[in-house]
Design a protein around this motif. Sequence first.
Motif, short mmCIF file in Angstrom:
data_model
loop_
_atom_site.label_atom_id
_atom_site.label_comp_id
_atom_site.label_asym_id
_atom_site.label_seq_id
_atom_site.Cartn_x
_atom_site.Cartn_y
_atom_site.Cartn_z
N PRO A 234 0.85 -1.19 0.00
CA PRO A 234 0.00 0.00 0.00
C PRO A 234 0.89 1.24 0.00
CG PRO A 234 0.10 -0.95 2.19
CD PRO A 234 0.81 -1.91 1.28
N PHE A 235 0.43 2.29 -0.65
CA PHE A 235 1.24 3.51 -0.65
C PHE A 235 0.35 4.75 -0.66
CE2 PHE A 235 0.62 2.71 -5.19
CZ PHE A 235 0.41 3.99 -5.73
N ILE A 236 0.91 5.82 -0.13
CA ILE A 236 0.25 7.12 -0.17
C ILE A 236 1.03 8.01 -1.13
CG2 ILE A 236 -0.71 6.97 2.15
CD1 ILE A 236 1.56 8.60 3.20
N VAL A 237 0.34 8.97 -1.72
CA VAL A 237 0.97 9.96 -2.59
C VAL A 237 0.94 11.29 -1.87
CG1 VAL A 237 0.86 11.21 -4.78
CG2 VAL A 237 0.33 8.76 -4.71
N ALA A 238 2.08 11.93 -1.73
CA ALA A 238 2.16 13.25 -1.12
C ALA A 238 2.67 14.23 -2.17
CB ALA A 238 3.10 13.24 0.08
N LEU A 271 4.14 -0.01 4.28
CA LEU A 271 3.64 1.22 3.68
C LEU A 271 4.76 1.96 2.95
CD1 LEU A 271 1.10 3.08 3.48
CD2 LEU A 271 2.01 4.30 5.47
N LYS A 272 4.42 2.53 1.79
CA LYS A 272 5.37 3.34 1.04
C LYS A 272 4.75 4.70 0.73
CE LYS A 272 7.99 -0.44 -1.04
NZ LYS A 272 8.58 -1.00 -2.28
N MET A 273 5.59 5.63 0.33
CA MET A 273 5.12 6.97 -0.03
C MET A 273 5.76 7.41 -1.33
SD MET A 273 4.99 10.57 2.11
CE MET A 273 6.74 10.86 2.25
N PRO A 294 4.24 11.04 -15.39
CA PRO A 294 3.37 11.27 -16.56
C PRO A 294 1.98 10.67 -16.42
CG PRO A 294 5.08 9.64 -17.06
CD PRO A 294 5.44 10.25 -15.75
N ASP A 295 1.82 9.59 -15.65
CA ASP A 295 0.51 8.98 -15.49
C ASP A 295 -0.03 9.29 -14.10
OD1 ASP A 295 -1.79 7.54 -15.78
OD2 ASP A 295 -0.86 5.57 -15.71
N TRP A 296 -0.33 10.57 -13.90
CA TRP A 296 -0.84 11.04 -12.61
C TRP A 296 -2.10 10.30 -12.21
CZ3 TRP A 296 -0.61 13.66 -8.19
CH2 TRP A 296 -1.72 14.33 -7.68
N MET A 297 -3.02 10.13 -13.15
CA MET A 297 -4.29 9.49 -12.83
C MET A 297 -4.11 8.00 -12.53
SD MET A 297 -6.94 11.46 -15.35
CE MET A 297 -7.33 13.19 -15.06
N GLY A 298 -3.22 7.36 -13.26
CA GLY A 298 -2.93 5.96 -12.98
C GLY A 298 -2.31 5.79 -11.61
N LEU A 299 -1.46 6.74 -11.22
CA LEU A 299 -0.83 6.72 -9.90
C LEU A 299 -1.89 6.85 -8.80
CD1 LEU A 299 1.88 6.81 -8.29
CD2 LEU A 299 1.75 9.31 -8.49
N LEU A 300 -2.83 7.77 -9.00
CA LEU A 300 -3.87 7.97 -7.99
C LEU A 300 -4.77 6.76 -7.85
CD1 LEU A 300 -5.04 11.68 -8.49
CD2 LEU A 300 -3.25 10.76 -7.01
N GLU A 302 -4.02 3.74 -7.97
CA GLU A 302 -3.35 2.69 -7.21
C GLU A 302 -3.12 3.08 -5.75
OE1 GLU A 302 -2.21 -0.41 -8.10
OE2 GLU A 302 -3.27 -0.22 -10.00
N ALA A 303 -3.19 4.38 -5.45
CA ALA A 303 -2.83 4.86 -4.11
C ALA A 303 -3.94 4.62 -3.10
CB ALA A 303 -2.50 6.35 -4.18
#
Length: 416
Positions: A234-238, A271-273, A294-300, A302-303
């Motif tokens: 699992p990871f969070i995006v900051a 956990l990762k960030m 480049p794939d901001w939406m793909g990153l979100l 998965e977060a």
Amino acid sequence: MILFAPNPTGSGHNMRVLSIAQAIKKQRPDMPLTVALASLQPTFTPLFEKSGIEVVDIAGRLVDYSKKSNLSKQLDWATYIGSYIATTFLSGERILSYLALIAEHKPSVLVSDYNMAACLAAIFTGTPLVFVTERYDFTLCQLQDHDLAEGGFEVNALEMSRARTALHSQFSWMISQAQLVLTDKPFIAALDQGTPVAEALASGKAHFVGPMIRDITVQSGLNVREQLNLGDAPFIVASISGTTMFAENKDALLAAYLDSFKILRERNPDLKMVLLGRKDIEEQDGVVCVPYYPDWMGLLREASLLISAPGWITVTEIAAMNIPTLFLLSSKSEYHELEALRRLELLGFPTHIGYDRDRIVELIQGELEKDTRSSTYYAPHQQVAAPDGEGAARAATRIIDLCHGRVVSLTESKAA
């Protein structure tokens, strides 16, 4: 031909214009489009050109308002109007640049995303103007002196009152001269009553269209987890990118994110960030730092959670995609996003001001433990995304109609 003029103060203005232009190309592939790009040119020039949109670099130099402080803690006419507004929003040189550009390209319509200089040039030349805005008035006009004082500003009350009067007058006149006003910000009476955009909404000149964002159904083909070496964890995006009033706020927020994550990592070793920001950091266990993905939406997608400043283009994206998000403003001195944070709080999103490590840990942990499968969890999102997150397509249709003369002006309507 349509000429786009995004304001240069943040990536969100460029992204919103790109989204609208792509939607116009989808509806009218033959429509010639040009964008006058004034910031973050290396990032956005290829994105526009790939979409078939001609790019004119109107700045002539690389502009990135996230790299430095943009305001003084002393707020008076000279520091706020003279050193900030007059150089960033109402530059005489920039107005003349847009006048020259209009003369050269002779656009049927100029679409300004909160670009005041471009608006004035369009009005001066009689070019039909579409004003795209996430603000209902100049930001200063929706804040009080005590808000600024709480942000650490020393406020000259008389001079800032004169500044509000002047800016409100300019904004109101600009709205009255525009043929069409489009916003992605839902009206909230407690914040917006009596503002120029609220009055335009009531008259039918302005329209709330919802998120003016990229097509969220498009898949990039990138494998986010593999590319960023995230595995199954699992990871969070900051996110710490975006325009800042004071560079020290961004530095303090970055430190708070990293310190908070150390504690979260101790509690949950898996956990990762993913830290998004335009600044290098020392390597830290579990942290993946990238200046741009480049794939901001793909990153979100998965977060488990996004932590972000309340930049409105981000708000509209997460609302359309139903992304769990904690909106965090480092300080009230980042006054340009204070109104947005208040709006988000009133809509029901989790929000916070400050960079206290322990409080941030508590907030993140609380959000990670919430049941995001519950439909009620996304009730705030739906108020922003209503009705369907397809604001760019609706904006495109209205702009195309204006190009073809199918929008009756308010003056013509009254005359009839």
